[in-house]
Scaffold this motif. Structure first.
Motif, PDB file in Angstrom:
ATOM      1  N   MET A  27       0.830  -1.204   0.000  1.00 46.75           N
ATOM      2  CA  MET A  27       0.000   0.000   0.000  1.00 46.75           C
ATOM      3  C   MET A  27       0.866   1.256   0.000  1.00 46.75           C
ATOM      4  O   MET A  27       0.516   2.257  -0.619  1.00 46.75           O
ATOM      5  N   PHE A  28       2.007   1.213   0.699  1.00 45.61           N
ATOM      6  CA  PHE A  28       2.939   2.347   0.702  1.00 45.61           C
ATOM      7  C   PHE A  28       3.423   2.634  -0.714  1.00 45.61           C
ATOM      8  O   PHE A  28       3.429   3.789  -1.175  1.00 45.61           O
ATOM      9  N   PHE A  76      -1.438  12.954   8.707  1.00 47.02           N
ATOM     10  CA  PHE A  76      -1.738  11.553   9.003  1.00 47.02           C
ATOM     11  C   PHE A  76      -0.599  10.902   9.797  1.00 47.02           C
ATOM     12  O   PHE A  76      -0.838  10.050  10.655  1.00 47.02           O
ATOM     13  N   ALA A  77       0.653  11.321   9.509  1.00 43.81           N
ATOM     14  CA  ALA A  77       1.788  10.810  10.280  1.00 43.81           C
ATOM     15  C   ALA A  77       1.699  11.300  11.723  1.00 43.81           C
ATOM     16  O   ALA A  77       2.003  10.564  12.674  1.00 43.81           O
ATOM     17  N   PHE A 220      -3.050   6.041   3.134  1.00 44.26           N
ATOM     18  CA  PHE A 220      -2.492   4.736   2.767  1.00 44.26           C
ATOM     19  C   PHE A 220      -0.974   4.749   2.938  1.00 44.26           C
ATOM     20  O   PHE A 220      -0.384   3.778   3.428  1.00 44.26           O
ATOM     21  N   LEU A 221      -0.348   5.835   2.496  1.00 45.57           N
ATOM     22  CA  LEU A 221       1.117   5.955   2.539  1.00 45.57           C
ATOM     23  C   LEU A 221       1.636   5.873   3.967  1.00 45.57           C
ATOM     24  O   LEU A 221       2.545   5.096   4.280  1.00 45.57           O
ATOM     25  N   VAL A 222       1.047   6.674   4.835  1.00 48.65           N
ATOM     26  CA  VAL A 222       1.505   6.724   6.228  1.00 48.65           C
ATOM     27  C   VAL A 222       1.269   5.393   6.929  1.00 48.65           C
ATOM     28  O   VAL A 222       2.091   4.951   7.745  1.00 48.65           O
ATOM     29  N   ILE A 228       7.270  -0.709   5.814  1.00 42.29           N
ATOM     30  CA  ILE A 228       8.258  -0.590   4.736  1.00 42.29           C
ATOM     31  C   ILE A 228       9.647  -0.302   5.293  1.00 42.29           C
ATOM     32  O   ILE A 228      10.656  -0.776   4.771  1.00 42.29           O
ATOM     33  N   THR A 229       9.710   0.466   6.374  1.00 48.59           N
ATOM     34  CA  THR A 229      11.016   0.776   6.958  1.00 48.59           C
ATOM     35  C   THR A 229      11.656  -0.464   7.576  1.00 48.59           C
ATOM     36  O   THR A 229      12.866  -0.677   7.457  1.00 48.59           O
TER      37      THR A 229
END
Length: 347
Positions: A27-28, A76-77, A220-222, A228-229
């Motif tokens: 999703m990221f 969002f973050a 979605f990114l956050v 991912i990290t």
């Protein structure tokens, strides 16, 4: 630009992926691939508006909507408690706009036009304000890094809020200065190349729709940052200071370079330097105010971020201070950015 439009297919894919519970890492990636063309559309929309409004307002709108992307992502973050991502994205946006966006614009424009001139009065005003703003933004960090920890108490966190209020007031003053009391300083005329392809109504509609879609994709990114990290072995710090600003500032990158290629360096400078100034005086204070709704956030940069921020502004002042640019100066700015990025990567 055609490639960016093909990338719009990732928007419905990401929405479907959300309902089908794709992994956070997928999703990221899908969200990042969706935000880039949306940011490009925003850049195209603001370029169309500049035909109706002039270069000053066009550059201001591009910086505003370009930073809206990053503001939404950071919100969002912030909501997820990823304060390191938020703080590093602020620093990364400033460094990226000054060194990467401005450098790429000068490099691309210089290859085509050899030497490009711009309004030195505008650059002097903006760069002076930018230097002051960066120093002001760094004061809370300098305060905590230089004093004996035993002398600090919880009240020092309020310093960030005070700085945010002062910065926001200064932002309003800068708008009044540039659009009203001293708007003659920013006057510039171009021999227009072509005409607007869109109506003003269509351009504004595209900006609004793209902003809404970016808000959806940003969530979605956050949501995939932590996953991912951990899988790629990257720190949230690197994601915030390099990846998110590059994704969020895609509109500014493309539009500033396009303006430079058209020999409209005043617009390119307004986008790059004006955007950095807006991040400090508007985006950072707004994020600090919004953090009060969740957990109050203090803007405390580490020593490397402090040095990178101040050095970036000093270099930009030096390069843009003579009223002209060439491709070598652009290459120098980009070289400094890549060196700084390499440093952040190994932290």
């Amino acid at each position: 630009m055609k490639i960016l439009k093909f990338m719009l297919i990732f928007i419905p894919i990401s929405i479907v992926g959300k309902f089908m519970n794709f992994s956070p890492s997928v999703m990221f990636i899908l969200a990042a691939l969706s935000i880039i063309p949306l940011a490009g559309l925003m850049g195209e929309g603001t370029e169309e508006i500049s035909f109706y409004s002039g270069p000053k307002i066009g550059g201001f709108l591009n910086a505003t909507f370009g930073n809206a992307t990053e503001l939404i992502i950071s919100f969002f973050a912030l909501k997820e408690g990823l304060f390191e991502v938020v703080k590093s994205s602020i620093a990364g946006a400033i460094i990226g706009n000054i060194l990467l966006v401005l450098g790429a614009s000068m490099f691309a424009g210089g290859l085509k036009h050899k030497v490009q001139k711009f309004n030195i009065n505008v650059v002097d005003t903006t760069s002076s304000m930018l230097l002051f703003a960066v120093i002001g933004l760094c004061i809370p960090a300098v305060f905590t890094h230089t004093l004996d920890p035993s002398l600090l108490n919880t009240r020092y966190e309020g310093l960030t809020l005070i700085v945010a209020v002062v910065m926001f007031i200064l932002y309003l003053c800068s708008l009044f200065f540039s659009f009203f009391t001293h708007k003659d300083l920013y006057s510039v005329t171009y021999e227009e190349e072509g005409k607007a392809k869109w109506s003003l109504k269509k351009a504004i509609t595209v900006l609004v729709v793209a902003t809404v879609l970016i808000a959806i994709e940003s969530e979605f990114l956050v949501g995939g940052v932590e996953d991912i990290t951990s899988k790629l072995g990257l720190s949230e710090f690197f994601v915030g200071i390099i990846l998110i600003p590059i994704i969020g500032n895609a509109a500014e990158h493309s539009t500033a370079i396009t303006m430079a290629l058209k020999n409209k360096m005043d617009v390119a400078l307004e986008i790059a330097l004006g955007s950095s100034l807006q991040v400090i005086l508007f985006v950072a204070p707004i994020l600090i105010f919004l953090s009060l709704l969740f957990t109050p956030m203090s803007i405390i940069f580490n020593q490397f971020e402090l040095i990178a921020l101040i050095v970036s502004v000093l270099i930009a002042n030096k390069v843009a201070g003579d009223g002209g640019s060439n491709w070598l100066e652009g290459a120098q700015l980009m070289a400094v950015y890549f060196i700084i990025a390499a440093g952040f990567f190994i932290l």
